[in-house]
Design a protein around this motif. Structure first.
Motif, PDB file in Angstrom:
ATOM      1  N   ILE A  72     -48.637  59.126  67.670  1.00 39.00           N
ATOM      2  CA  ILE A  72     -49.202  59.243  66.315  1.00 39.00           C
ATOM      3  C   ILE A  72     -48.637  60.476  65.607  1.00 39.00           C
ATOM      4  O   ILE A  72     -48.278  60.435  64.434  1.00 39.00           O
ATOM      5  CB  ILE A  72     -50.753  59.292  66.364  1.00 39.00           C
ATOM      6  N   ARG A  73     -48.553  61.585  66.328  1.00 39.63           N
ATOM      7  CA  ARG A  73     -48.026  62.804  65.698  1.00 39.63           C
ATOM      8  C   ARG A  73     -46.510  62.766  65.558  1.00 39.63           C
ATOM      9  O   ARG A  73     -45.947  63.360  64.645  1.00 39.63           O
ATOM     10  CB  ARG A  73     -48.430  64.060  66.496  1.00 39.63           C
ATOM     11  N   GLY A  74     -45.833  62.084  66.484  1.00 38.60           N
ATOM     12  CA  GLY A  74     -44.371  62.138  66.506  1.00 38.60           C
ATOM     13  C   GLY A  74     -43.690  61.110  65.611  1.00 38.60           C
ATOM     14  O   GLY A  74     -42.542  61.293  65.222  1.00 38.60           O
ATOM     15  N   ILE A  75     -44.382  60.030  65.275  1.00 39.33           N
ATOM     16  CA  ILE A  75     -43.759  59.006  64.424  1.00 39.33           C
ATOM     17  C   ILE A  75     -43.675  59.552  62.996  1.00 39.33           C
ATOM     18  O   ILE A  75     -44.700  59.904  62.405  1.00 39.33           O
ATOM     19  CB  ILE A  75     -44.582  57.691  64.455  1.00 39.33           C
ATOM     20  N   ILE A  90     -58.549  59.904  68.360  1.00 41.33           N
ATOM     21  CA  ILE A  90     -57.377  59.135  67.929  1.00 41.33           C
ATOM     22  C   ILE A  90     -57.381  59.055  66.396  1.00 41.33           C
ATOM     23  O   ILE A  90     -56.352  59.247  65.751  1.00 41.33           O
ATOM     24  CB  ILE A  90     -57.374  57.734  68.579  1.00 41.33           C
ATOM     25  N   ALA A  91     -58.559  58.834  65.817  1.00 41.42           N
ATOM     26  CA  ALA A  91     -58.635  58.801  64.342  1.00 41.42           C
ATOM     27  C   ALA A  91     -58.215  60.156  63.770  1.00 41.42           C
ATOM     28  O   ALA A  91     -57.429  60.231  62.819  1.00 41.42           O
ATOM     29  CB  ALA A  91     -60.050  58.443  63.887  1.00 41.42           C
ATOM     30  N   LEU A  92     -58.718  61.239  64.371  1.00 40.18           N
ATOM     31  CA  LEU A  92     -58.448  62.568  63.811  1.00 40.18           C
ATOM     32  C   LEU A  92     -56.999  63.005  63.983  1.00 40.18           C
ATOM     33  O   LEU A  92     -56.538  63.911  63.299  1.00 40.18           O
ATOM     34  CB  LEU A  92     -59.379  63.616  64.438  1.00 40.18           C
ATOM     35  N   ALA A  93     -56.281  62.350  64.898  1.00 38.78           N
ATOM     36  CA  ALA A  93     -54.854  62.676  65.075  1.00 38.78           C
ATOM     37  C   ALA A  93     -54.003  62.024  63.980  1.00 38.78           C
ATOM     38  O   ALA A  93     -52.843  62.391  63.800  1.00 38.78           O
ATOM     39  CB  ALA A  93     -54.377  62.218  66.451  1.00 38.78           C
ATOM     40  N   CYS A  94     -54.580  61.060  63.261  1.00 39.68           N
ATOM     41  CA  CYS A  94     -53.819  60.366  62.210  1.00 39.68           C
ATOM     42  C   CYS A  94     -53.614  61.298  61.015  1.00 39.68           C
ATOM     43  O   CYS A  94     -54.311  62.297  60.858  1.00 39.68           O
ATOM     44  CB  CYS A  94     -54.549  59.098  61.780  1.00 39.68           C
ATOM     45  N   ASP A  95     -52.658  60.938  60.172  1.00 37.72           N
ATOM     46  CA  ASP A  95     -52.330  61.824  59.049  1.00 37.72           C
ATOM     47  C   ASP A  95     -53.439  61.852  58.000  1.00 37.72           C
ATOM     48  O   ASP A  95     -53.761  62.902  57.450  1.00 37.72           O
ATOM     49  CB  ASP A  95     -51.022  61.358  58.386  1.00 37.72           C
ATOM     50  N   ILE A  96     -53.978  60.702  57.688  1.00 37.98           N
ATOM     51  CA  ILE A  96     -55.027  60.615  56.660  1.00 37.98           C
ATOM     52  C   ILE A  96     -56.121  59.696  57.205  1.00 37.98           C
ATOM     53  O   ILE A  96     -55.826  58.592  57.673  1.00 37.98           O
ATOM     54  CB  ILE A  96     -54.480  60.044  55.327  1.00 37.98           C
ATOM     55  N   VAL A  97     -57.364  60.190  57.145  1.00 38.67           N
ATOM     56  CA  VAL A  97     -58.475  59.393  57.705  1.00 38.67           C
ATOM     57  C   VAL A  97     -59.412  58.952  56.586  1.00 38.67           C
ATOM     58  O   VAL A  97     -59.976  59.786  55.859  1.00 38.67           O
ATOM     59  CB  VAL A  97     -59.280  60.218  58.744  1.00 38.67           C
ATOM     60  N   PHE A  98     -59.560  57.642  56.452  1.00 38.63           N
ATOM     61  CA  PHE A  98     -60.568  57.052  55.574  1.00 38.63           C
ATOM     62  C   PHE A  98     -61.668  56.498  56.472  1.00 38.63           C
ATOM     63  O   PHE A  98     -61.374  55.928  57.528  1.00 38.63           O
ATOM     64  CB  PHE A  98     -59.986  55.883  54.769  1.00 38.63           C
ATOM     65  N   ALA A  99     -62.920  56.631  56.059  1.00 40.11           N
ATOM     66  CA  ALA A  99     -63.999  56.099  56.885  1.00 40.11           C
ATOM     67  C   ALA A  99     -65.060  55.437  56.008  1.00 40.11           C
ATOM     68  O   ALA A  99     -65.400  55.948  54.929  1.00 40.11           O
ATOM     69  CB  ALA A  99     -64.632  57.218  57.705  1.00 40.11           C
ATOM     70  N   ALA A 100     -65.573  54.307  56.490  1.00 39.22           N
ATOM     71  CA  ALA A 100     -66.697  53.665  55.808  1.00 39.22           C
ATOM     72  C   ALA A 100     -67.893  54.611  55.858  1.00 39.22           C
ATOM     73  O   ALA A 100     -68.105  55.298  56.865  1.00 39.22           O
ATOM     74  CB  ALA A 100     -67.035  52.357  56.525  1.00 39.22           C
ATOM     75  N   LEU A 107     -40.360  64.071  57.277  1.00 44.55           N
ATOM     76  CA  LEU A 107     -39.976  65.471  57.508  1.00 44.55           C
ATOM     77  C   LEU A 107     -41.149  66.411  57.202  1.00 44.55           C
ATOM     78  O   LEU A 107     -41.327  67.438  57.862  1.00 44.55           O
ATOM     79  CB  LEU A 107     -38.757  65.837  56.646  1.00 44.55           C
ATOM     80  N   THR A 108     -41.948  66.043  56.202  1.00 41.35           N
ATOM     81  CA  THR A 108     -43.149  66.839  55.890  1.00 41.35           C
ATOM     82  C   THR A 108     -44.087  66.848  57.096  1.00 41.35           C
ATOM     83  O   THR A 108     -44.648  67.881  57.482  1.00 41.35           O
ATOM     84  CB  THR A 108     -43.887  66.238  54.670  1.00 41.35           C
ATOM     85  N   LYS A 109     -44.227  65.668  57.711  1.00 33.86           N
ATOM     86  CA  LYS A 109     -45.092  65.556  58.893  1.00 33.86           C
ATOM     87  C   LYS A 109     -44.543  66.442  60.022  1.00 33.86           C
ATOM     88  O   LYS A 109     -45.297  67.140  60.702  1.00 33.86           O
ATOM     89  CB  LYS A 109     -45.157  64.082  59.309  1.00 33.86           C
ATOM     90  N   ARG A 110     -43.213  66.412  60.186  1.00 33.49           N
ATOM     91  CA  ARG A 110     -42.608  67.260  61.219  1.00 33.49           C
ATOM     92  C   ARG A 110     -42.923  68.742  60.943  1.00 33.49           C
ATOM     93  O   ARG A 110     -43.283  69.492  61.839  1.00 33.49           O
ATOM     94  CB  ARG A 110     -41.089  67.054  61.244  1.00 33.49           C
ATOM     95  N   ALA A 111     -42.817  69.135  59.670  1.00 38.73           N
ATOM     96  CA  ALA A 111     -43.080  70.544  59.312  1.00 38.73           C
ATOM     97  C   ALA A 111     -44.543  70.905  59.578  1.00 38.73           C
ATOM     98  O   ALA A 111     -44.842  71.981  60.100  1.00 38.73           O
ATOM     99  CB  ALA A 111     -42.728  70.775  57.846  1.00 38.73           C
TER     100      ALA A 111
END
Ligand code: LHQ
Length: 258
Positions: free
Chosen positions: A91-94, A113-123, A207-211
């Protein structure tokens, strides 16, 4: 029926945990399938955004506890090492945007696992539970890494020790997630954001994610050097040219993700 469902739409890969009668808790098969799907989403150039969600009333209740204690099941250490750690690293490396669409309770490894994602939306009806302490375990799946960074050590400690159920709106307020959304609007909102992201300059976003990944551990000097190098790379991309040309020509850019 497959243990994880997938659907590709407009450059977005939807990955849906599918053990609803077990609240999408993870067994070995589901962990391996999620890993496989993440790897194939990474390799497939036509996929420019990934959404992770659950089927039924839960996002994911973490580890399948029946499997965890079964005598012929995998050992606890190898569950962490072989099931969860690779998922979090993927999740972090892709280098594509990954959204969590938390459709219901997210507990234990499911929350992290949810919190490792880049953006979290939740009901709004969903809840986040660091359930580990209730069964004598520690937050895994990156919980001890991401939680203090997202919400600060004090809140992270309280959540991890007390295992309280945190409502999505409270999670949004404390900066743990991006947005709590009315239940009936969740799918539509996430689909719209995912479609939009899939049309953006994926390479630059990657690349932003990598930074950001590096920023957790870098000094300012090192981070500024990294920004210089990544910017030089972004500046060579098709999408940079297209973005600038479109601006100057006063038209909408048509990004390729390259
Ligand atoms: C489940 C589960 C579940 C199996 C609901 N397993 N069946 C790493 C390494 C190695 C070992 C251990 O763990 C880890 C990482 C971790 O993730 S540790 C944390 C594991 N997760 C939990 O401790 C959460 C356990 N679940 C719950 O506390 C509740 O189910 C929550 C709060 C998530 C939802 O509560 P309710 O809405 O009241 O649903 P329920 O409890 O009635 O569950 C519905 C069904 O799902 C039920 O089955 P049944 O056959 O009775 O209908 C549960 O047994 C099953 N289920 N979570 N993790």
């Amino acid at each position: 029926m497959s243990i994880v469902l997938t659907e590709d739409q407009n450059g977005v890969r939807y990955i849906k945990f599918n053990r609803p009668d077990k609240l999408n808790s993870f067994n070995k098969e589901m962990a391996q399938e999620v890993q496989r799907l993440l790897i194939s989403s990474d390799e497939d150039k036509s996929i420019r955004c990934i959404v992770i969600t659950g089927v039924g009333r839960a996002f994911c209740a973490g580890q399948d506890l029946e499997e965890a204690i079964s005598e012929d099941g995998p050992e606890l250490k190898s569950i962490v090492e072989e099931h969860y750690n690779p998922i979090i690293k993927l999740i972090r490396g892709i280098e594509k945007p990954i959204l969590a669409m938390v459709n219901g309770v997210a507990a234990g490894a499911g929350a992290n696992i949810a919190l490792a994602c880049d953006i979290v939306f939740a009901a709004k009806s969903s809840k986040f539970i660091q359930a580990f302490s209730s069964i004598g375990l520690i937050p895994d799946s990156g919980g001890t890494y991401f939680l203090p960074r997202l919400i600060g050590m004090g809140r992270a400690s309280a959540l991890a020790f007390l295992a309280e159920r945190i409502k999505a709106e409270e999670a949004e307020k404390m900066g743990m997630i991006w947005k709590a959304v009315d239940d009936e609007d969740l799918e539509m909102e996430v689909h719209n954001v995912a479609d939009h992201l899939a049309g953006l300059p994926t390479y630059g976003i990657g690349l932003t994610k990598r930074a950001f990944n590096e920023a957790w551990n870098n000094s300012l000097d090192n981070q500024l050097d990294l920004e210089r190098d990544l910017q030089a790379m972004a500046g060579l991309s098709y999408d940079y040219q297209e973005g600038v040309n479109a601006f100057l020509e006063k038209r909408k850019p048509k990004f390729k993700g390259e």
